[in-house]
Every structure is written in structure tokens, then in C-alpha cells.
Design an enzyme around this catalytic site. Structure first.
Site, PDB file in Angstrom:
ATOM      1  N   ASP A 321       0.847  -1.183   0.000  1.00  0.00           N
ATOM      2  CA  ASP A 321       0.000   0.000   0.000  1.00  0.00           C
ATOM      3  C   ASP A 321       0.886   1.237   0.000  1.00  0.00           C
ATOM      4  OD1 ASP A 321      -2.588  -0.983  -0.078  1.00  0.00           O
ATOM      5  OD2 ASP A 321      -2.633  -1.370   2.070  1.00  0.00           O
ATOM      6  N   ASP A 358     -16.702  12.943   8.813  1.00  0.00           N
ATOM      7  CA  ASP A 358     -15.574  12.067   8.442  1.00  0.00           C
ATOM      8  C   ASP A 358     -14.588  11.993   9.611  1.00  0.00           C
ATOM      9  OD1 ASP A 358     -13.445  10.727   7.335  1.00  0.00           O
ATOM     10  OD2 ASP A 358     -13.368  11.927   5.496  1.00  0.00           O
ATOM     11  N   GLU A 362      -7.638  12.109   7.455  1.00  0.00           N
ATOM     12  CA  GLU A 362      -7.747  12.986   6.294  1.00  0.00           C
ATOM     13  C   GLU A 362      -8.934  13.929   6.452  1.00  0.00           C
ATOM     14  OE1 GLU A 362      -8.044  10.535   2.892  1.00  0.00           O
ATOM     15  OE2 GLU A 362      -6.032   9.689   3.080  1.00  0.00           O
ATOM     16  N   PHE A 389     -17.635   6.820   3.461  1.00  0.00           N
ATOM     17  CA  PHE A 389     -16.879   6.457   2.255  1.00  0.00           C
ATOM     18  C   PHE A 389     -17.035   4.965   1.990  1.00  0.00           C
ATOM     19  CE2 PHE A 389     -13.101   4.635   0.348  1.00  0.00           C
ATOM     20  CZ  PHE A 389     -12.918   5.435  -0.770  1.00  0.00           C
ATOM     21  N   ALA A 391     -15.596   1.835  -0.968  1.00  0.00           N
ATOM     22  CA  ALA A 391     -14.695   1.564  -2.084  1.00  0.00           C
ATOM     23  C   ALA A 391     -15.452   1.563  -3.407  1.00  0.00           C
ATOM     24  CB  ALA A 391     -14.007   0.220  -1.869  1.00  0.00           C
ATOM     25  N   ARG A 392     -16.757   1.313  -3.347  1.00  0.00           N
ATOM     26  CA  ARG A 392     -17.555   1.267  -4.576  1.00  0.00           C
ATOM     27  C   ARG A 392     -17.809   2.667  -5.122  1.00  0.00           C
ATOM     28  NH1 ARG A 392     -22.744   1.864  -5.734  1.00  0.00           N
ATOM     29  NH2 ARG A 392     -23.267   2.090  -3.528  1.00  0.00           N
ATOM     30  N   LYS A 408     -17.459  14.733  -1.258  1.00  0.00           N
ATOM     31  CA  LYS A 408     -16.050  14.867  -1.630  1.00  0.00           C
ATOM     32  C   LYS A 408     -15.555  13.479  -1.993  1.00  0.00           C
ATOM     33  CE  LYS A 408     -13.584  14.113   2.748  1.00  0.00           C
ATOM     34  NZ  LYS A 408     -14.677  13.552   3.531  1.00  0.00           N
TER      35      LYS A 408
END
EC number: 7.2.2.6
Length: 690
Positions: A321, A358, A362, A389, A391-392, A408
């Protein structure tokens, strides 16, 4: 017993940290010496065919010491037989001692892990919200507990509420406290035995007593029997075959020896057999394998098996990663780039609204930057709803009370979101996207409903020295592949700066598995790191899966190695350790086989001294008896002499396979011939002076 919650505030008495105890060398060697005698049990000895033959030879020469003519007239004295018996016994004991020392170091690690476990009391939250004080042994998976400053976390768990600093030094050895909070997979995971040093947490227990992370690590470290690796099994089979061949050779010598009127005693035949078989590597083989796991443990990594450590040495491909491994970690918001005529303040306000729910580092950095620029929320947060959030979708955001949607995420994902609502991509978006990407940063677009307001610049910093480490891996023939969710331009810039061989941009968790499967289908062995639940399938698929201790339970259970320091870069060190294990085994095998040449020239002339083959006595040994004893003494002493090398490992150099082979033959092959010639001659001179 029921009680009300009482929260101890920071600033109370400072708790003394516990440090992982180091093994006392004196105690370690004393236990190993005792264990060496215990291992003389034939049920244990038979597992090592080489040393088992020496053990059998010891029994036979021992019987001949008591009765030299037990098997007929042999021509050797009880004194000579006794000396041979003692030397052979110490040969076996030295081999057992080497294995016991290596095992003892592993047990010391288990003791160190066990010392972090103490029976504590916990405040369990009942259904009505009241608290019940219970022993940690009564906690069960799913229970909710409250831990406050100064408390030892009684069980593995997941943070549900609160933010606190946790001292994990008892497990990791790292003195810096770790921030724990709900939200991300990594930051919300806590381990039993660590200590709260500030504030308060509400935790959901994720493991029953005796089944926590530390318990599993202890079981792995001190398992009843260490399973041999495939290469170790193959070498053991080879040594067993060589032993059988040499046994047949020695067994067929008496008839021709009698025919030429030069009978050979059983004691000399046993001495020849011990000289022929590769006792050095036979005596150190188990210690080398165990020491490989111990060297991994010294890096604060716990391996589930020696197979995992050995596989590190055969790795062809490293899947890494970007974040945390190649770059320093969490990306931080650097600035906002307005587009479509919007002002910087407007972009900051939309970015704040999209990030307010969030909880990732970040997201928090975006909130801090927006607030620093004077942005405020123009809605009631309590009436808004956060969108996590995935991943899709590759975006996150907030659904506002007035029905508006602020988001965002990846630029192309936000483009698609806006177009699906009738909007279009604004002028200047591609320019802002390219500017951030060419700086090696990550661009995130922000929008409200059908309009894109601007781009967030998330900054990444390459870890110092990482390029040189990748160059070393390349020289060893290891290919590196970087996976990142960034766009191709950003990924390309970072990949070039870091020096990786290949990269996959805009990667999803499914891409990790695909990359691993593709490499494995091509006959490659693959290693990767991970810490999240979505990494678990790939960790299980990889030949070497290194999970972070700070990661989720699913990741740690899927991996075959766990890094207690949670440093993804350590995977590069593990490749070096694995190669060092293989090189050490190969070097000592070469040295052991080369040793036999000198021993042949010592014992064979002594066996057939009566038929005029003195020309073979090139070392000019004083007498047949002295020659045999000198060879056997050297054969015994070389095992403890090489124990430090077996445990420490041969110094690793990042060379190609051909270069390593040439160096191995030169140093350990030629050295394995010269050293015994010199040593046997010196021992013979010493015996002649007695």
C-alpha cells in the site's frame, strides 16, 4: 455488584510502565543444558536421523567400553572405547543444546508476552446503563465496558465512544502513546494488557478470555511442536538418505578388510560413520529454523509458523500500500483550489460540510484547514446525516437538512455524481486536478448537488530512504508493486519518486486479490501488508501476509505474521530475514559437507594403518588412535562453535542468486575444507603432548 460510573481525570498519579523483560542468558543456558539431557530420549532423537545415528553409536561404544570383546575380539581397549563414547555423547549433547537454546529464546518471548497479562477488574455496562464491576475473566465477546485513565484494558476490543491515549509499550516496546478513537478500523482497535493513560473509552469486547490476541501469540510462540518448513523437510530427507548410504558403505567394509588381513573394529567403523555423515548441519538444522522465527520476533513480529518466515526468503513480489508504507502515513489537507468561479472561502465551506462526519485523519485535516480559513457550518449538524466512504462509490459526504447533498471524493467519482444530477464538469477542474497530481498529491473534488466547487489538495510525503530499500530488493530479484487509490498521474509521480517497479492506481480491495492471484499464477510468491477488514481476503491469499497489531481482528486472523509495532515498512526487513535464514542453512550445509574431506583423511588411514596407506595421512597425525580421537573431537566441538552463527544468521548481502552461490562456495566450501585440516592437526598435537 452495581456501581455508578466514576471517571478519573488526567493529571492523577503517573502509572509506571511495564517493559518487556529480557531473557537472562545464564538462566537460558542452564535450562538449555538440562533440556539437552532430556532430549536424549530416543523418541525425541529419532526425529533427527543424523544425530540419532550418533546416539546409537554412543550406545554401542558405551557397551564396548564395559566389555571390549562383547562382539568378539576387536583390538581396541576399554579406554579408547570410553573416550570415543564420551566424545560421541558430547556431540549429541551439543546438538541438543543448540536446539534447546533456540527454543529457550522463543519461550522467553512467550514469557514476555505472558507478563503483559494480569487479572484485572472491569466496569461492564448493563442493559439499563448501570455499571457492574467484574473480573476480566468473566467478560465475554460483545460485552461493553468502560475504561478510564490508569486502567489496564482487560480484553481485546473495539472503541465505541471516547478518545484516549493508550500505552502499548508492554506489547510493542514503543514508549510513545497511541491515540484510540472510534471511526477507522485501525484507531478503534485495542489490545488487552495495554494501559489507558488519558481520558475514558467505552469498548466493545471482541474476544472471550483465553482467546485474545496475546493468548493466540503465546500459543503460536510456545506451540508443543514446531512444524518444519518444506525446505527444512527436504534437507532433512536428504540428510537421512546420505546417512543411510554411508551406513551401508560402512557396513560393507568388514568383509574386504578381513580379506586383506586388516580387520576393522566396531569402534573405528562407528567413528568412520560419524565422520562421513553430515553431523554439523544435522546438529544445527533445527536451531537454524527456530532462530529464524526468533530473529523475526526480535523485530517485534510474531510469525504463525516457520513456513511463513522461510517464505519471506523466497518472495518474488512485494505488494505494498502506498499510504503508511511508501509515504509517511495519513495524507493531510494542504490547500483548496477553487474552480468554476467560486471563491476559496466557498470551497472551504463546502469541504467543511462534506467532511464534518468524516472521522478519518484525512477528514479531520480538511475540517481543520477549512476552519482555519474561517469556514463555518450553515446548517444544524444534529439534523444532517453523514454518508460514509465506500470503495464502490469512492466518495463520502453529508446529506443536509434542506435536502442538499455535499460530497467529496475521487475527481471522476464526483464528476459522475454531478452528471447523474444534471450537472456538468466545470472549466478549470482538469487543470486543478493535473496541478495536484503532478505535485504527487491526491486531488479530491467537492460538490454540492449538481455543481463542483473545487479541489482539495491532500499532500503525501515519501518516506526517507525508501528508494534505496527498493533498489536493494531489485538487486535481490524482488519486484515491488504499489497499490493506491490515487489517480494514475499521482500514482505515477509517487511510484517514480519512490522507485517501485510497478503500480496500480485507483485500486480497490478486489484489485489486491487479483494482483496476488495473477502473480501466483505466474509461479511467483507474493507478500503484502494490511490492517483493515477489507485487507483480510488478500492477506489470506498472499504467501506472506503481514498484519498490523493496530489493525482489525479479521486482518490479524487472516495473516500469517503480525507486526506488534504496526510498521508496514517492516515487510522489507522480513524479506531480508527470510533470505538470511535460507542462506544460513545453505552456508552451514556447504560447510558441513566440506568438513568431511578432512575427516576422511584423518580416519581412513587410521583404519587401514596395517596395509601401508600412510601416504593418505597427509596431516601427519601421530597415531591411528590419535587420528580418530582428533577427528571426533573436532566433529563435536564445531557444533557449539557454530551455534552463535546459527542463531545470529550469516550476514546478508543484497546480491543475486549466482553471486550468493559463488560466495557461499568460496567462503563456506573452501573454508569448510581448510578449517578442519588445521583444527584436527592442532588437536592431534595437543593429544600427543598428554
Amino acid at each position: 455488584m452495581n456501581s455508578t460510573s466514576t471517571v478519573r481525570q488526567p493529571g492523577g498519579p503517573r502509572q509506571q510502565r511495564r517493559h518487556t523483560p529480557k531473557a537472562n542468558l545464564s538462566d537460558l543456558y542452564q535450562r538449555a543444558f538440562k533440556e539437552a539431557w532430556v532430549k536424549l530420549n530416543p523418541k525425541i532423537m529419532v526425529k533427527n536421523p543424523v544425530m540419532f545415528m550418533v546416539w546409537v553409536g554412543t550406545l554401542i561404544t558405551g557397551m564396548l567400553t564395559l566389555n571390549p570383546n562383547l562382539f568378539g575380539v576387536t583390538g581396541t581397549s576399554a579406554m579408547f572405547n570410553g573416550l570415543v563414547t564420551v566424545i560421541l555423547l558430547f556431540t549429541v549433547l551439543f546438538a541438543n543444546f543448540a536446539e534447546a537454546v533456540a527454543e529457550g529464546r522463543g519461550k522467553a518471548q512467550a514469557d514476555a508476552l505472558r507478563s503483559t497479562q494480569t487479572q484485572t477488574y472491569a466496569q461492564r455496562i448493563l442493559a439499563d446503563g448501570s455499571l457492574e464491576m467484574v473480573s476480566s475473566t468473566h467478560l465475554r465477546k460483545g460485552d461493553r465496558i468502560v475504561v478510564s485513565v490508569g486502567d489496564i484494558i482487560p480484553a481485546d476490543g473495539e472503541v465505541l465512544e471516547g478518545v484516549a491515549s493508550v500505552d502499548e509499550s508492554a506489547i510493542t516496546g514503543e514508549s510513545a502513546p497511541v491515540l484510540k478513537e472510534p471511526g477507522s478500523d485501525v484507531a478503534s482497535s485495542v489490545t488487552g494488557g495495554t494501559r489507558i493513560i488519558s481520558d475514558e473509552l467505552i469498548i466493545r469486547v471482541t474476544a472471550d478470555p483465553g482467546k485474545g490476541f496475546i493468548d493466540r501469540m503465546i500459543d503460536l510462540v510456545e506451540g508443543a511442536e514446531r512444524s518444519k518448513t518444506p525446505n527444512e523437510i527436504a534437507l532433512t530427507v536428504l540428510l537421512a538418505v546420505l546417512t543411510l548410504v554411508f551406513l551401508i558403505v560402512v557396513a560393507t567394509l568388514p568383509p574386504p578388510a578381513n580379506y586383506i588381513d586388516s580387520p576393522v573394529s566396531i569402534t573405528l567403523l562407528i567413528a568412520l560413520l560419524v565422520a562421513l555423515i553430515p553431523t554439523t548441519i544435522g546438529g544445527l538444522l533445527s536451531a537454524i529454523g527456530i532462530a529464524g522465527m526468533d530473529r523475526v520476533a526480535q523485530f517485534n513480529v510474531v510469525a504463525t509458523s516457520g513456513r511463513a518466515v522461510e517464505a519471506c526468503g523466497d518472495i518474488n513480489t512485494l505488494v505494498l500500500d502506498k499510504t503508511g508504507t511508501i509515504t509517511l502515513g495519513n495524507r493531510l489537507a494542504e490547500t483548496f483550489l477553487p474552480v468554476n468561479g467560486h471563491s476559496l472561502k466557498e470551497v472551504a465551506a463546502i469541504a467543511l460540510a462534506a467532511s464534518i462526519f468524516d472521522t478519518t485523519p484525512e477528514g479531520k485535516s480538511i475540517v481543520r484547514l477549512a476552519e482555519k480559513m474561517g469556514a463555518t457550518l450553515d446548517f444544524d449538524r444534529q439534523q444532517a446525516e453523514g454518508v460514509e466512504f465506500s470503495a464502490r462509490t469512492r466518495m463520502s459526504g453529508t446529506d443536509l437538512p434542506d435536502g442538499s447533498e455535499v460530497r467529496k471524493g475521487a475527481v471522476d467519482a464526483i464528476r459522475g455524481f454531478v452528471r447523474s444530477r444534471g450537472g456538468k464538469s466545470p472549466t478549470g477542474l482538469d487543470e486543478a486536478y493535473g496541478k495536484v497530481s503532478h505535485l504527487g498529491g491526491t486531488p479530491l473534488a467537492v460538490c454540492r448537488n449538481d455543481e463542483i466547487y473545487g479541489v482539495i489538495y491532500l499532500k503525501d510525503i515519501i518516506k526517507p530512504g525508501i528508494q534505496e530499500r527498493f533498489n536493494q530488493l531489485r538487486r535481490m530479484g524482488v519486484r515491488t508493486v504499489m497499490l493506491t487509490g490515487d489517480n494514475r498521474i499521482t500514482a505515477s509521480v509517487i511510484a517514480k519518486e519512490a522507485g517501485v517497479d510497478d503500480f496500480i492506481a485507483e485500486a480497490t480491495p478486489e484489485d489486491k486479490i487479483q494482483v496476488i492471484q495473477q502473480e501466483q499464477a505466474a509461479g511467483k510468491l507474493v507478500a503484502m501488508t494490511g490492517d483493515g477488514t477489507n485487507d483480510a481476503p488478500a492477506l489470506a491469499q498472499a504467501n506472506v501476509g503481514l498484519a498490523m497489531n493496530s489493525g482489525t481482528q479479521a486482518a490479524k486472523e487472516a495473516a500469517n505474521m503480525v507486526d506488534l509495532d504496526s510498521d508496514p515498512t517492516k515487510l522489507i526487513d522480513l524479506v531480508t530475514i527470510g533470505k538470511q535464514l535460507l542462506i544460513t542453512r545453505g552456508a552451514l550445509t556447504t560447510f558441513s559437507l566440506a568438513n568431511d574431506i578432512a575427516k576422511y583423511f584423518a580416519i581412513i588411514p587410521a583404519m587401514f594403518a596395517g596395509i601401508g596407506i600412510g601416504a593418505l595421512n597427509i596431516m601427519d597425525l601421530k597415531s591411528p588412535q590419535s587420528a580418530v580421537l582428533s577427528a571426533l573431537i573436532y566433529n563435536a566441538l564445531i557444533i557449539p562453535a557454530l551455534i552463535p552463527l546459527a542463531l545470529r544468521g550469516v550476514k546478508f548481502r543484497p546480491l543475486s542468486a549466482d553471486q550468493l552461490l559463488q560466495r557461499n562456495i568460496l567462503v563456506y566450501g573452501l573454508g569448510g575444507i581448510i578449517v578442519p585440516f588445521v583444527a584436527i592437526k592442532l588437536i592431534d598435537l595437543g593429544i600427543s603432548l598428554l
